[in-house]
Design an enzyme around this catalytic site. Sequence first.
Site, mmCIF file in Angstrom:
data_model
loop_
_atom_site.group_PDB
_atom_site.id
_atom_site.type_symbol
_atom_site.label_atom_id
_atom_site.label_comp_id
_atom_site.label_asym_id
_atom_site.label_seq_id
_atom_site.Cartn_x
_atom_site.Cartn_y
_atom_site.Cartn_z
ATOM 1 N N SER A 102 -1.438 -1.159 -5.907
ATOM 2 C CA SER A 102 -1.013 -0.012 -7.207
ATOM 3 C C SER A 102 -1.227 -0.873 -8.412
ATOM 4 O O SER A 102 -2.288 -1.192 -9.078
ATOM 5 C CB SER A 102 0.504 0.280 -7.042
ATOM 6 O OG SER A 102 0.908 1.417 -7.842
ATOM 7 N N ASP A 153 -3.817 10.646 -3.143
ATOM 8 C CA ASP A 153 -2.856 9.737 -3.868
ATOM 9 C C ASP A 153 -2.761 10.467 -5.499
ATOM 10 O O ASP A 153 -3.740 10.421 -5.918
ATOM 11 C CB ASP A 153 -3.706 8.545 -3.879
ATOM 12 C CG ASP A 153 -2.753 7.616 -4.581
ATOM 13 O OD1 ASP A 153 -1.675 7.801 -5.012
ATOM 14 O OD2 ASP A 153 -3.109 6.274 -4.390
ATOM 15 N N HIS A 184 -0.313 7.331 -1.667
ATOM 16 C CA HIS A 184 -0.110 5.946 -2.557
ATOM 17 C C HIS A 184 0.410 4.751 -1.606
ATOM 18 O O HIS A 184 1.687 4.608 -1.690
ATOM 19 C CB HIS A 184 0.570 5.937 -3.796
ATOM 20 C CG HIS A 184 0.345 5.129 -4.753
ATOM 21 N ND1 HIS A 184 -0.649 4.840 -5.747
ATOM 22 C CD2 HIS A 184 1.279 4.186 -5.401
ATOM 23 C CE1 HIS A 184 -0.573 4.009 -6.456
ATOM 24 N NE2 HIS A 184 0.491 3.521 -6.146
#
Length: 206
Positions: A102, A153, A184
């Site tokens: 991320s 995502d 995600h």
Amino acid sequence: MLDHKYLEGDPEAPVLLLLHGTGGAPGDLLGLGRDLSPSSALLAPAGPVSEHGAARWFRRLAEGVFDHEDVVARANQLADFVLTARKRYDLDGRRLVAVGFSNGANIAAAVALLRPDAVREAVLFAAMFPLAENTPVPDLTGTRVFASNGEHDPMAPLPSAEHLTALLRRRGVEVTTYRHGGGHLITPEAEVAAKAWLTRATMNGA
């Protein structure tokens, strides 16, 4: 120097630079690092930016809207940290691979794009394009990247991820992509694929 954890490993194994996501901490990806390369040394710094108390690697203006000037500044800060850590822990000459999730994957991508002197290999889980469109990027021939993204995502949309991989390839990077049907997250299958990528690169003498 950034706050960090360092765990020594086999000098023949790659050093893994572990970069946590928003709200994370240096210990968050230690288990992932051990799964990817059990004998590796692990270097896990803490994101230096606070967003309402949540640690990040760079500022953002809104969800998915990055402060591009800060991205560049923080990418250079992290790259300088890597070079300093190499000296402190006697890592010169050892292979180093950035592993990020991320926000950590985004800063890893930025460092790989801007500072090949610090990062030449990266495993990116749920990364998106981190730079302004007009940011100069050097020739990156010799750099390798593994990029895993979810097809659904909402935080790292696939078009942005594909824009990142396209730019990497234009600049000479050897990119391996992995797509999964989730959002995600790091799927077990993506982790297996990343581990295989690391192993192949080791066998090829990277």
